[in-house]
Design a protein around this motif. Structure first.
Motif, PDB file in Angstrom:
ATOM      1  N   THR A 290       0.800  -1.225   0.000  1.00 18.92           N
ATOM      2  CA  THR A 290       0.000   0.000   0.000  1.00 18.92           C
ATOM      3  C   THR A 290       0.826   1.264   0.000  1.00 18.92           C
ATOM      4  N   CYS A 291       2.128   1.207   0.100  1.00 21.93           N
ATOM      5  CA  CYS A 291       2.849   2.471   0.255  1.00 21.93           C
ATOM      6  C   CYS A 291       3.981   2.633  -0.743  1.00 21.93           C
ATOM      7  N   ASN A 292       4.536   3.831  -0.771  1.00 18.79           N
ATOM      8  CA  ASN A 292       5.535   4.166  -1.788  1.00 18.79           C
ATOM      9  C   ASN A 292       6.962   3.985  -1.281  1.00 18.79           C
ATOM     10  N   LEU A 293       7.116   3.154  -0.241  1.00 21.29           N
ATOM     11  CA  LEU A 293       8.455   2.904   0.284  1.00 21.29           C
ATOM     12  C   LEU A 293       8.996   1.594  -0.276  1.00 21.29           C
ATOM     13  N   ARG A 294      10.292   1.536  -0.438  1.00 19.59           N
ATOM     14  CA  ARG A 294      10.922   0.291  -0.832  1.00 19.59           C
ATOM     15  C   ARG A 294      11.093  -0.614   0.399  1.00 19.59           C
ATOM     16  N   ALA A 295      11.318  -1.886   0.129  1.00 16.67           N
ATOM     17  CA  ALA A 295      11.451  -2.848   1.232  1.00 16.67           C
ATOM     18  C   ALA A 295      12.554  -2.449   2.209  1.00 16.67           C
ATOM     19  N   ASP A 296      13.627  -1.830   1.708  1.00 14.81           N
ATOM     20  CA  ASP A 296      14.732  -1.500   2.618  1.00 14.81           C
ATOM     21  C   ASP A 296      14.432  -0.247   3.445  1.00 14.81           C
ATOM     22  N   GLN A 297      13.300   0.377   3.192  1.00 18.83           N
ATOM     23  CA  GLN A 297      12.864   1.494   4.041  1.00 18.83           C
ATOM     24  C   GLN A 297      11.818   1.040   5.072  1.00 18.83           C
ATOM     25  N   ILE A 298      11.518  -0.235   5.115  1.00 19.19           N
ATOM     26  CA  ILE A 298      10.466  -0.765   5.990  1.00 19.19           C
ATOM     27  C   ILE A 298      11.081  -1.756   6.960  1.00 19.19           C
ATOM     28  N   HIS A 299      10.822  -1.583   8.252  1.00 17.04           N
ATOM     29  CA  HIS A 299      11.490  -2.373   9.278  1.00 17.04           C
ATOM     30  C   HIS A 299      10.450  -2.983  10.218  1.00 17.04           C
ATOM     31  N   GLY A 300      10.476  -4.290  10.347  1.00 20.27           N
ATOM     32  CA  GLY A 300       9.482  -4.969  11.171  1.00 20.27           C
ATOM     33  C   GLY A 300      10.055  -5.390  12.508  1.00 20.27           C
ATOM     34  N   TYR A 301       9.407  -4.964  13.600  1.00 19.74           N
ATOM     35  CA  TYR A 301       9.915  -5.401  14.911  1.00 19.74           C
ATOM     36  C   TYR A 301       9.359  -6.784  15.246  1.00 19.74           C
ATOM     37  N   PRO A 302      10.111  -7.545  16.033  1.00 20.72           N
ATOM     38  CA  PRO A 302       9.731  -8.936  16.291  1.00 20.72           C
ATOM     39  C   PRO A 302       8.413  -9.044  17.067  1.00 20.72           C
ATOM     40  N   GLU A 303       7.689 -10.095  16.743  1.00 21.59           N
ATOM     41  CA  GLU A 303       6.391 -10.376  17.346  1.00 21.59           C
ATOM     42  C   GLU A 303       6.456 -10.441  18.873  1.00 21.59           C
ATOM     43  N   GLU A 304       7.577 -10.917  19.414  1.00 19.77           N
ATOM     44  CA  GLU A 304       7.612 -11.109  20.877  1.00 19.77           C
ATOM     45  C   GLU A 304       7.612  -9.796  21.643  1.00 19.77           C
ATOM     46  N   LEU A 305       7.724  -8.654  20.949  1.00 15.65           N
ATOM     47  CA  LEU A 305       7.668  -7.363  21.643  1.00 15.65           C
ATOM     48  C   LEU A 305       6.231  -6.878  21.865  1.00 15.65           C
ATOM     49  N   VAL A 306       5.269  -7.560  21.269  1.00 19.33           N
ATOM     50  CA  VAL A 306       3.876  -7.099  21.353  1.00 19.33           C
ATOM     51  C   VAL A 306       3.286  -7.416  22.732  1.00 19.33           C
ATOM     52  N   HIS A 307       2.717  -6.405  23.359  1.00 16.65           N
ATOM     53  CA  HIS A 307       1.989  -6.572  24.637  1.00 16.65           C
ATOM     54  C   HIS A 307       2.812  -7.278  25.707  1.00 16.65           C
ATOM     55  N   ARG A 308       3.963  -6.693  25.992  1.00 20.06           N
ATOM     56  CA  ARG A 308       4.848  -7.209  27.039  1.00 20.06           C
ATOM     57  C   ARG A 308       4.984  -6.158  28.122  1.00 20.06           C
ATOM     58  N   PRO A 309       5.021  -6.568  29.387  1.00 20.57           N
ATOM     59  CA  PRO A 309       5.214  -5.557  30.431  1.00 20.57           C
ATOM     60  C   PRO A 309       6.648  -5.048  30.526  1.00 20.57           C
ATOM     61  N   ASP A 310       7.621  -5.830  30.051  1.00 21.00           N
ATOM     62  CA  ASP A 310       9.031  -5.504  30.304  1.00 21.00           C
ATOM     63  C   ASP A 310       9.718  -4.815  29.124  1.00 21.00           C
ATOM     64  N   VAL A 311       9.288  -5.091  27.930  1.00 21.98           N
ATOM     65  CA  VAL A 311       9.888  -4.438  26.748  1.00 21.98           C
ATOM     66  C   VAL A 311       8.782  -3.839  25.912  1.00 21.98           C
ATOM     67  N   HIS A 312       9.156  -2.867  25.058  1.00 22.96           N
ATOM     68  CA  HIS A 312       8.156  -2.159  24.261  1.00 22.96           C
ATOM     69  C   HIS A 312       8.697  -2.022  22.840  1.00 22.96           C
ATOM     70  N   PRO A 313       7.819  -2.095  21.843  1.00 19.28           N
ATOM     71  CA  PRO A 313       8.305  -1.923  20.461  1.00 19.28           C
ATOM     72  C   PRO A 313       9.127  -0.652  20.265  1.00 19.28           C
ATOM     73  N   PHE A 314       8.817   0.427  21.003  1.00 20.59           N
ATOM     74  CA  PHE A 314       9.591   1.654  20.803  1.00 20.59           C
ATOM     75  C   PHE A 314      11.010   1.566  21.374  1.00 20.59           C
ATOM     76  N   ASP A 315      11.288   0.589  22.234  1.00 15.93           N
ATOM     77  CA  ASP A 315      12.682   0.333  22.615  1.00 15.93           C
ATOM     78  C   ASP A 315      13.471  -0.091  21.371  1.00 15.93           C
ATOM     79  N   TRP A 316      12.885  -1.027  20.656  1.00 12.49           N
ATOM     80  CA  TRP A 316      13.509  -1.586  19.448  1.00 12.49           C
ATOM     81  C   TRP A 316      13.638  -0.515  18.367  1.00 12.49           C
ATOM     82  N   ILE A 317      12.543   0.247  18.198  1.00 13.01           N
ATOM     83  CA  ILE A 317      12.543   1.280  17.154  1.00 13.01           C
ATOM     84  C   ILE A 317      13.610   2.335  17.459  1.00 13.01           C
ATOM     85  N   ALA A 318      13.681   2.763  18.721  1.00 15.25           N
ATOM     86  CA  ALA A 318      14.638   3.804  19.093  1.00 15.25           C
ATOM     87  C   ALA A 318      16.068   3.365  18.782  1.00 15.25           C
TER      88      ALA A 318
END
Lengths: 395, 395
Positions: free
Chosen positions: A82-110
């Protein structure tokens, strides 16, 4: 590679222009980076469009270079559709970061965004966007030591304010869909029918759209406060039946390509009480005065004043704003969160801006709503629907 | 006063019990206050239900005394129609605070909440809820000097985990609605029809519900990735037509009284490729193994293991979780953000918990989805729908 699955309707030059306008403001404010989290802003800048905003995602713009999208791995995999970005501009964080009390997807993104957002610089975040949580904000700040995080104050939203010809074309189609859905709503609201059954017809009409243009999902579901509850604007439906002697206010939107044309009308089952008839007449007069005022160079405050003068002349008053800027919408709101038509609004209207002029009179135990989605033209206003501005009375 | 407009289905004793369980955890954690911003948690604790979450709102609980609701003035006025709070527990912030760069509704709320949230104490906020923005968080902290704000870590969400008999009854009705909507979706998906026209039928069925129980709006619109895009889970519809030779995954929910029963199935137009037939067979076997494992005392991790063992035996793998806790839902998500069925999940299942077991196999360029909403019983599992677990093939 995606084939014909979803065609990009926006040309590459228009995306480049949007990005350039954002970057210009970034330079003016000495921002070395911008973290975009509002799904409408993501869509505006890249075309990315999926119901993935319930887990953290963002577009990161450095002062230079290409933007980078960060999303949950399962969504990053499909983002290219759906978007105008190339694959190398798109970064997927691992599934195990979803809904965890100890880690957050924005830790990974940062951690991965450090090279895009240099140390010692000022970085803007969309601090009041709906899907950037406090925890996300804190994780981002924690993972970007040495950067000063500031509020973007709706930077991209303000860039969205004046619409391109492409965007205006989308809004006009959305207006047609809104009018069709509202006609069906006013026709089918009958005593003895359940509210939910009427909503079924409205939602079907919203999705069907027109033969040439299918409808998208609205950022807000149809709202139809009835009877005593019509004095309150944001109640959704129940399975209670409509009854003779009651008024119902209906607010809905037509949506095309994520562009929203919201629309409100009021339906009376049976003879309206005098207060409702009179209010409807005054508000229609107020709408006329409002639309007659809208043109480039006039402030949002002046538009409000035109309406206010009419209704005060008839002994009515309204405390809330009478309109707001519209365009791209995602749940939970179809407003752009920029210009409001209200006292103190100093922004001058310009050709290509779009507004939902909504004249909601919410009284104690009853209410009346009339609205119109409009576009500011070079010398006045263009309505996006062709519905009459009257109270609908069904006997 | 509201009359028969919206009947409270939840008894006062049940609300009192919910509040008592929240307060007990607050005491355990030495929290002198809790700021609830998740609309699902607001609904759970008070019954408050309106599409008002696009502007800031919260329920504030002190260590003792009654809860107080803060919302935009126009919403506060109608709040009594849907919730169990008295007018003096509901506080409306002025309209002029909406969408301003210089002031924020949480400035106003913080000032008025000081007496509820004592100086020198620890106050929990829902730091990762969707509608509590970074700016709201900063304004609240700024307006409550001397208090230490901490993350509630989904405190109320965890209290919601085990459902009462009333809640289970709502979920069962939601399951009926989900099954009806999915039957219609599988029947009406035909070559040459536009995706948006199928969605119109699904959404109508979701709203109509059953003759006795009207449906509510789902937290997520129907999703139906088709063809190559079926490898990505969260794409919404377009107006492209369905074509013979393509598979479509459909995910939707039945909703009653805000309780969600989500459901996913896959429809193949024409003869399925062998990889799809085989995957469908393995996943159905995996579902059977999963459901056979669910009972009180088993961990979320063990449930995942049961599924994983089956699919690995057939050379398949799935990286994402196979389920999550469900109940009350508001956009953008119908999950409770607590227990996931995945490796490392140590929470033991208990009777009254409800899950969406979703077995989504998202491959490169194709996909298969099968799901079932279930309730944990005293000795096993109860399915909330009666649909067969098979790939639907339409020739």
């Amino acid at each position: 590679m995606p084939s014909d699955i979803l065609v990009q309707a926006v040309e590459a030059a228009e995306y480049a222009d949007r990005l350039a306008r954002v970057r210009e403001i970034m330079r003016e404010r000495s921002l070395a980076g911008l973290v975009v989290t509002d799904p409408a802003n993501l869509f505006y800048l890249t075309g990315y469009d999926a119901w993935s905003f319930y887990t953290p995602q963002c577009l990161i713009l450095g002062a230079e270079g290409e933007p980078h999208l960060f999303a949950r791995a399962m969504d990053a995999a499909g983002a290219a559709y759906t978007c105008n970005l190339r694959a190398d501009q798109i970064h997927g964080y691992p599934e195990e970061l979803v809904h965890r009390p100890d880690v957050h997807p924005f830790d990974w993104i940062a951690e991965r965004a450090r090279s895009l957002l240099p140390d010692g610089e000022t970085i803007a975040v969309e601090a009041d966007s709906h899907y950037f949580s406090a925890r996300g904000y804190l994780a981002l700040g924690n993972g970007l030591p040495g950067r000063r995080l500031v509020d973007s104050t709706e930077l991209v939203n303000w860039v969205r304010l004046v619409k391109s010809p492409h965007e205006l074309a989308q809004l006009r189609i959305a207006g047609q869909i809104a009018a069709t859905a509202m006609r069906i709503a006013c026709d089918q609201l009958q005593p003895g029918r359940r509210q939910c059954d009427l909503v079924a017809e409205i939602m079907a009409a919203q999705a069907i759209g027109t033969p040439d243009h299918g409808g998208g999902y609205p950022a807000i579901v149809p709202m139809l406060p009835t009877g005593e509850a019509a004095g309150t604007p944001h109640l959704t439906w129940t399975d209670r039946v409509f009854r003779a002697g009651e008024a119902t206010t209906i607010e809905l939107a037509g949506v095309f390509g994520r562009y929203h044309a919201p629309l409100a009308r009021t339906v009376m089952l049976g003879d309206p009480p005098q207060r409702l008839t009179e209010t409807a007449k005054v508000v229609a007069e107020g709408l006329q005065a409002t639309l007659a005022t809208i043109r480039p160079g006039v402030t949002g405050s002046a538009v409000h004043h035109a309406f206010d003068t009419v209704i005060r002349g008839h002994g009515l008053r309204k405390d809330s704003r009478i309109g707001y800027s519209i365009g791209i919408g995602y749940p939970p709101d179809w407003g752009e969160r920029t210009v409001s038509l209200r006292p103190g609004e100093t922004t001058e209207l310009a050709a290509g801006m779009a507004f939902h002029v909504i004249l909601g009179m919410w009284m104690d135990g009853w209410g009346y709503e009339l609205s119109e989605p409009v576009v500011v033209t070079s010398n006045g206003v263009e309505r996006l629907t062709d519905l009459p501005p009257d109270l609908t009375i069904r006997r």
